[in-house]
Design an enzyme around this catalytic site. Sequence first.
Site, mmCIF file in Angstrom:
data_model
loop_
_atom_site.group_PDB
_atom_site.id
_atom_site.type_symbol
_atom_site.label_atom_id
_atom_site.label_comp_id
_atom_site.label_asym_id
_atom_site.label_seq_id
_atom_site.Cartn_x
_atom_site.Cartn_y
_atom_site.Cartn_z
ATOM 1 N N SER A 6 4.624 2.716 7.697
ATOM 2 C CA SER A 6 4.295 1.545 6.889
ATOM 3 C C SER A 6 5.495 1.022 6.127
ATOM 4 C CB SER A 6 3.200 1.897 5.881
ATOM 5 O OG SER A 6 1.930 1.808 6.440
ATOM 6 N N ASP A 54 0.025 -7.469 1.559
ATOM 7 C CA ASP A 54 0.458 -6.084 1.750
ATOM 8 C C ASP A 54 1.977 -5.982 1.780
ATOM 9 O OD1 ASP A 54 0.154 -3.354 1.955
ATOM 10 O OD2 ASP A 54 -0.025 -3.365 4.135
ATOM 11 N N HIS A 59 0.814 -1.217 0.000
ATOM 12 C CA HIS A 59 0.000 0.000 0.000
ATOM 13 C C HIS A 59 0.845 1.265 0.000
ATOM 14 C CE1 HIS A 59 0.309 -0.096 4.537
ATOM 15 N NE2 HIS A 59 0.302 1.215 4.377
#
Length: 355
Positions: free
Chosen positions: A206, A128, A96
């Site tokens: 992230s 992911d 992402h």
Amino acid sequence: MALSGMLVVALIAGGAGGVAGSLFSPASGQEAAPEDEGPVMNEPPPEAPQRDPDTIAGVAQRVSPSVVYIGSANPSVPGGGSGFVIEGDYVVTNDHVSSVLEEDGIQIEYSDGSLSDATIVGADPSSDLAVLSLADPIDVEPLEFGDSEEVIVGDEVIAIGAPLGLAGTVTQGIISATDRPVSPEGENASRFYALQTDAAINPGNSGGPLVDLEGRVIGVNSMIVTMGGSMGEGSGNIGLGFAIPSSEAQSVVERLIGNESTAYADIGVELDLQSPTAGAVIADGSGAVEDGGPADEAGLEPGDVITSFDGRRVNSGQELLAMLRDRSPGDEIDVVYERDGGQETATIVLGSSND
């Protein structure tokens, strides 16, 4: 975002364990087991005050040069995240993070300010995870994956990344829980059993590493839970962060680098992920159960509620999807489900997501 009361599970792109080898006292007449010297890490900057390598500061000094900030090659494009260098000068990050930057080009920045363009080698939205290849890598020590299966609650961990674009940020905490089923909403959203940590991670963390006190990567930071219903005001860290365990991340990364196809276990149903009913609710309507699929062959029907999977209680559709990630196509699994107020059992031979 997946709502649970007032809790929001959110991806944490910006703008949007290994246990050390133990020393055992040798039994009489036996040689001592060799000491685990730990992973090879970067030397601390010569101008920096020295810290013992087994302290939080010492680990941070040696790991941080291998952690990168990932942003757009177009400075007018907002957003970004974190990543870390592994063997072969590849960079691991979240899908992402990289997927929204790919169109305008991806650029990474090392802790010393060095820049390199990057391209996506492979990506797996369902995990992911993504792997990047660097055009101009610099010489840093690759980080090693640890064994997340050996992590226990209370183990100390360190998160390194670029929350809110503040590259090189280091936070410390503990493993708060293991095997925590998590899932944001979305057709391709990742669903897995995560490591939960109270180490502060925020948008921009992230793709960054969660490391143990040996400097081994035991998780890839991916999600946080926030209070409220949006990623706006009040959406920062509240001590509930989630990382993809290294046991899953390493295997996915190796497949992506090897350009191998990724297949996951599947039962051939559409789940109603919004249902408030306890259990995994098979959606109503035509096509909710794939004709000739695993669930159909086992006798399940639209509207059935799966309450147990291989002896484990199922609380939601998201949890069932996470359980499937721990299984392989071809596995035979006993399930318990409810239909019209009664309880039934069946054995399902799991199919493949590639079928």
